[in-house]
Write an enzyme that holds these catalytic residues in place. Sequence first.
Site: not given
Length: 483
Positions: A146, A77, A116, A79
């Site tokens: 996400e 992802h 992340d 974001d």
Amino acid sequence: MDYKISGYQPEKLFHFFEEISAIPRGSGNEKAISDYLVEFAKERNLWYHQDDFYNVIIKKPATAGSEAKPAVMLQGHTDMVCEKLAGSSHDFTKDPLDLIVKDGILTANGTTLGGDNGAAVALMLAVLDDNTLKHPALECVFTTQEEIGLNGAAALDKSLITSRTMINLDSEEEGVATVSCAGGLRYTLSRPISRETKEGTLLHLSVSGLLGGHSGTDIDKERQNANLLVGRMVNRLFHTTDAFLVDFHGGTKDNAIPRESQATLLFENPQDAENAEEIAINLGKDFSEEICPFESNFKFEVSKEVGTANVLSKEDGKAFITALCLAPNGIQQRNMKLNGFVVTSLNLGIADTEDSCAKLVFAPRSSVVSLMTAMKEKLALVGETFGFTVETTGEYPGWSFAEHSPVRDVFIQSYQELFQKELKIEAIHAGLECGLFSDALPGLDAIAVGPTIIGCHTPDEYIPLDSFARFYELLTDVLKKLA
């Protein structure tokens, strides 16, 4: 651009990470990073698809001789969770991350790093960019939102994906492969509040310096929740003095354990204010004794001033604080046959009083559907008892363990050959997008892997750069074997 990371291979992997770190990409603000990915695909004449959620799919044909091999999906992802230290002036809507490289460690200055899941984005870009790699046909899927409920993955048109092998790149420990995860959702309790203007002594309470962390992967570490500490203090003052609640602001993300929280109370009687200050200071000392062996940077501050404020009615303030204190939080069930693995939990990530509404926002998780249902029912009971309405959003399924997994076997083989170590296989309590893709793509063989990322969802987040490099070596070796 002027790159800060040097001395690690492949160089392009780290350059891509720096480039995307210059693009603001908090959840719901992914248009710029999405457009960057589209331009990347256009420059290399690669097939791409961009949807209204700013999800992007980029496809690259198999290398010569591997055309008959099944396609492989790489997925992550775009974001990131936007958390920063108190006092930081960083604006996540427009400022690039200020990366710091020291002693082989990559961090960001006072903010989350976005490893992340920026690590996944950089990994996929590096693979797509390198025409010397041997690989099957690739379908690189970049999803959005996400961190606020897997919304992008839920909205994606999965009929565009032909792969039935999925390598999710959102796991955060080198040498560990994730093969199952919990389902979850965002659960919001809202209550209208009324206010009136009063004069008196304002008492400001503040908790900061807690470790915080990811509400899935760190929930078993028994880290303190700043909202619960401040709520406990306000509740004590409600029962020992004549206090009005002015405001309460704690946490910014439902899936991040709150590191900071603050509240303001008003006292019409000056003696009540004096008594409240003394009680708060003593309770702050109790907090310190309770948690400082584990939360060494815990800080409690109290101050007072004379002033005017729009306070909540006694009924509204009492309902908000009581619901906050009584709502379940933390680990709810463990599986003792699996060494105490967390099965069900929830995190009170946000507690907030706005002008006319009070909110409590939770991130429940469970790998057992019936237990998730029971937890939602328990939260609903708290809400109904104290006049809150319920809203649930971003619900996503869990991902069950597969007894037979060819892609898992390849990773185990490759890791052993490259590093002479055994790849650890585990389930996690955090949510991954693998469940959504598995539900939509029958027969999908999935695994979640990634480099080591420490302190996700906190400003302490960092990536050991050598781990990032080693993981790229593992990923490309697996793709070569699959080709």
